[in-house]
Scaffold this active site. Sequence first.
Site, PDB file in Angstrom:
ATOM      1  N   VAL A  48      -9.641  -3.261   0.419  1.00  4.85           N
ATOM      2  CA  VAL A  48     -10.267  -4.744  -0.196  1.00  4.85           C
ATOM      3  C   VAL A  48     -10.043  -5.854   1.011  1.00  4.85           C
ATOM      4  O   VAL A  48      -9.225  -5.989   1.648  1.00  4.85           O
ATOM      5  CB  VAL A  48      -9.137  -5.369  -1.640  1.00  4.85           C
TER       6      VAL A  48
ATOM      7  N   ASP B 100       0.654  -1.063   0.327  1.00  4.84           N
ATOM      8  CA  ASP B 100       0.151   0.169   0.352  1.00  4.84           C
ATOM      9  C   ASP B 100       0.818   1.750   0.058  1.00  4.84           C
ATOM     10  O   ASP B 100       1.379   1.433  -1.187  1.00  4.84           O
ATOM     11  CB  ASP B 100      -0.814  -0.151   1.737  1.00  4.84           C
TER      12      ASP B 100
HETATM   13  P1  XMP Z   1       2.196  -0.269   3.991  1.00  2.00           P
HETATM   14  O1  XMP Z   1       1.341   1.032   3.815  1.00  2.00           O
HETATM   15  O2  XMP Z   1       2.795  -0.426   4.784  1.00  2.00           O
HETATM   16  O3  XMP Z   1       0.730  -1.582   4.471  1.00  2.00           O
HETATM   17  O4  XMP Z   1       2.522  -0.986   2.664  1.00  2.00           O
HETATM   18  C1  XMP Z   1       1.064  -3.007   4.481  1.00  2.00           C
HETATM   19  C2  XMP Z   1      -0.433  -3.167   5.286  1.00  2.00           C
HETATM   20  O5  XMP Z   1      -1.518  -2.401   4.936  1.00  2.00           O
HETATM   21  C3  XMP Z   1      -2.520  -3.783   5.149  1.00  2.00           C
HETATM   22  N1  XMP Z   1      -3.695  -2.767   3.789  1.00  2.00           N
HETATM   23  C4  XMP Z   1      -4.820  -3.489   3.471  1.00  2.00           C
HETATM   24  N2  XMP Z   1      -5.242  -4.427   4.365  1.00  2.00           N
HETATM   25  N3  XMP Z   1      -6.827  -4.357   2.800  1.00  2.00           N
HETATM   26  C5  XMP Z   1      -6.488  -4.954   3.607  1.00  2.00           C
HETATM   27  O6  XMP Z   1      -7.160  -5.588   4.368  1.00  2.00           O
HETATM   28  C6  XMP Z   1      -6.402  -3.249   2.164  1.00  2.00           C
HETATM   29  O7  XMP Z   1      -7.016  -3.013   0.702  1.00  2.00           O
HETATM   30  C7  XMP Z   1      -5.206  -2.519   2.441  1.00  2.00           C
HETATM   31  N4  XMP Z   1      -3.924  -1.779   2.175  1.00  2.00           N
HETATM   32  C8  XMP Z   1      -3.247  -2.174   3.450  1.00  2.00           C
HETATM   33  C9  XMP Z   1      -2.051  -4.615   4.564  1.00  2.00           C
HETATM   34  O8  XMP Z   1      -2.301  -5.435   6.005  1.00  2.00           O
HETATM   35  C10 XMP Z   1      -0.501  -4.775   4.356  1.00  2.00           C
HETATM   36  O9  XMP Z   1       0.483  -5.627   4.828  1.00  2.00           O
END
Ligand code: XMP
Length: 231
Positions: free
Chosen positions: A202, A151
């Site tokens: 998601v 993300d």
């Molecule tokens: P970053 O922001 O550090 O985050 O790249 C990565 C972690 O954030 C969670 N994440 C999500 N979890 N749906 C989820 O269930 C999403 O759309 C989402 N976007 C980020 C996820 O745990 C990932 O490891």
Amino acid sequence: MLPAGANALCHRLHSPRRFQMASCIATPAALSTQLPIRAATAVRHLSDDIAYVLFPEQQIHARVQQLGRQLAHDYADRAPLVLGVLTGAFQVCGDLVRSMDPCPRGTTVNFVRASSYGSGTESSGKVAIKMDMDSKLIKGRHVVLVEDIVDTGMTLTRLKAHLTENCEAASVAIVALLDKRERRKVELEADYVGFQCPNEFVVGYGLDFDEEYRTLPYIGVLKPECYAHKL
Ligand code: XMP
Ligand code: MG
């Protein structure tokens, strides 16, 4: 979370579709008594909270198989340490290592816990790391980090730095099932990506909201009304 060896079994037990099939075959009488009870109590199922399916089970399966074979080829002589990022990557990690065919000799699997999210849908920006193995055993290993979704990129940036600088891994590659590139806050590229993901929250196939929905066999967009009251 179960230890690494129990992960594949955990995946099977948590697949709602397979569970339903098993109960149909084993106890048809029980099923016929279940249906009216369900209708009378109007049980809400997890799938009722999904606005639409983004990646169906078959598509995920096919892509993960491709990635597994690619990894097996690329790491054929490097005895990789496959490190799943808990909790979200437990499904993809299990399926991925099963698809590493022919599996390189010396391949091992373990998990690391990284938490950057609280109970909401926005990153807290802080990443807490907890290894499930003795970090001394990582020294000199070729690590394949398996993550459910990238993300902002902060979790993997922090993890990669930890594995390289503190644990002295020989190399660190990143497998991300989903890449939400639009949301990136730091420069980070995954080496292997399953699918590009639109900027939606998601769930499913390991991904959760407030610890729910991980058991869905597909990845879908959560209806906003399902998280709005919890933010
Ligand atoms: P970053 O922001 O550090 O985050 O790249 C990565 C972690 O954030 C969670 N994440 C999500 N979890 N749906 C989820 O269930 C999403 O759309 C989402 N976007 C980020 C996820 O745990 C990932 O490891
Ligand atoms: Mg994750």
